[in-house]
Structures are given as C-alpha cells and as structure tokens.
Design a protein around this motif. Sequence first.
Motif, short mmCIF file in Angstrom:
data_model
loop_
_atom_site.label_atom_id
_atom_site.label_comp_id
_atom_site.label_asym_id
_atom_site.label_seq_id
_atom_site.Cartn_x
_atom_site.Cartn_y
_atom_site.Cartn_z
N CYS A 1 0.71 -1.21 0.12
CA CYS A 1 0.07 0.03 -0.05
C CYS A 1 0.93 1.08 -0.05
N GLY A 2 0.31 2.28 -0.32
CA GLY A 2 1.15 3.53 -0.45
C GLY A 2 0.02 4.78 -0.55
N ALA A 3 0.40 5.83 -0.35
CA ALA A 3 -0.43 7.18 -0.20
C ALA A 3 0.49 8.39 -0.57
N VAL A 4 -0.04 9.37 -1.05
CA VAL A 4 0.69 10.56 -1.31
C VAL A 4 -0.30 11.77 -0.57
N GLY B 1 5.12 4.25 1.51
CA GLY B 1 4.46 3.05 1.18
C GLY B 1 5.08 1.78 2.02
N LEU B 2 4.53 0.55 1.66
CA LEU B 2 4.76 -0.61 2.58
C LEU B 2 4.66 -1.84 1.57
N VAL B 3 5.62 -2.66 1.64
CA VAL B 3 5.26 -3.93 0.69
C VAL B 3 5.58 -4.91 1.66
N ASP B 4 4.56 -6.16 1.69
CA ASP B 4 4.87 -7.30 2.86
C ASP B 4 6.02 -8.12 2.19
#
Length: 284
Positions: free
Chosen positions: A61-64, A75-78
């Motif tokens: 997931c990620g956001a701006v 952002g994050l990656v499992d």
Amino acid sequence: MVTIEWAALSAADLPAIAALARRCAAYDGGLPATTSESFLGRRYTAGPAVGAFSEGRLVACGAVRPVGAASAATGLVDPDHRGRGLGSGLLDRLTADTTGTAGSVRVEVESVTPQAHELFLARGYRQTFAEDVFRRDLTAPLPAVPLPPEVTVEEWSPDTEEDFYQAYSASFADRPGFPGWSREEWIDWLVDDEFQPGCSLVARDGETAVGFVTCVEEFLVQVGAVPAWRRRGLARALAVAALGRMRAAGATQVFLDVNVNNPASAALFRGLGFELIARRARYE
C-alpha cells in the motif's frame, strides 16, 4: 502464479494497513508508533491511497499527501511478497503527479531496506535525509552516571519552559538544519498527549541553563548540552537520569533517533546500551 489486484484505499482500510505495517516492522525493524492506526491515518487518509491485494489480503500500500506546497509519498510492501515488482509498481503509482510526470513526489520511508534504497537511486532519487532509530531495553541495568556537582536539574513546568527553550536553542543552533523556531513553535512541536514532563529535565549552572533532555512515552526526544558544556558528561548524565525516571514510570523500553550526520550522539547512545534497529529516510 500469484494474482495481484490494485484498488483505491480509504479510512475503512486502516486496520488492514496497520496489520501490514506490523508485519513490515517485525521484519525490518522500526518504531512501534509507526504501526498505529493514528499514525497511519495521518499518512493514508490525507490524500490518494492505493493498495495491492492478493487473495483478499493487503500486501502492499502507499499514499500521497500534501506537505505544504509539496507532496510526500509513503509505502509498504509485505516481506513475503517482495522481489516480485510490487515496490516498483507502487512507486510508479505514487510518483506520477496529475500531469503524469514521474518523480515529482518526495518519498518518505520509516524503515528503509537496501533493496528500497537501490530502487530509489535507480529511479533518479537521492537521499536528502536519514536518521537511525535506536532501542534500549529498560529492564537491563542503567550505568551509574552522576551529574556534574555544580549542576542542578528541574523538571518541565510552566516556570521552567523558558530555561528549556534557552538550553534547546543554545545546544542545537550550530547543528545542520536547525529550524530556528520560536519558543511557542518548539513547544507546539514537542508537547502532546504523550509528553512526559516528569522525565524531561533542564540542567543549570547557577542561573544559566546549560543542558536539557525531553521525553514522550517510550521515546527520548532530544538531549543537548550548550557548547561550553560538551564533552563533560552532561548530556550522558541527563540521558541516564531521564531513562531512570521513564523506567520508574513503568516503561520497559525506550527509543530514539539520531541524524546520520551526528556520529557523536550515536556513539553516546550506543555507550548507554542502545541498539540500532532501523533507518528512516527521505528521497527527492
């Protein structure tokens, strides 16, 4: 073959984002506070957010969000889904502005990995800020570090706020990036619901403030000594005094962060039993 589906995220997805953040922090290290829904809500509900799902589970997931006149992405990656292009795909989505120009968004990472660092460099980003995150187990013994005999200390109170501010300004004015805040700006940045006035101390030599330490729950925020009192053990003694008070208040661990351009502070805290657990970074 793993099927990935991308979708917009909303505040309703915060529990899933927090669960992903906890998996990442367990693997990469970092501050526990960055996995809370309150922290993540400020980053994932202030602007567009996107997530990648595998069999209904959020795996990236990620956001701006707006930061002044600019934008910041996170952002994050499992950990179980890395090495499959999710990170680069997420970066593509986050760094494309409304005109479709990539690379116009600042990227913030709470626990940067070597792979993420290489990805950002390969995409033309440069690291403009980094600080190391340290942790200390407060159930372990603290060293005996007495304050210099001519120094007295007082806790944070309305009567000592000005002394704290004077010690802060004199201690950090020569540090790169010193913001030059007014007393009101500094206090507004520092004091929140987790601030611990009883663990925050100002040191005086007579009537002159010569050092200070400030704390929030499970976090040593700032420790400083004015130039004339550096290398005399004052900052070390203040840190130990604050840690002792935090432990007496029930804390079993404490965290802090140190800018990578401040090796003297990093050495001080390593000497007090702190261990490096992560690096936070910003890329532009």
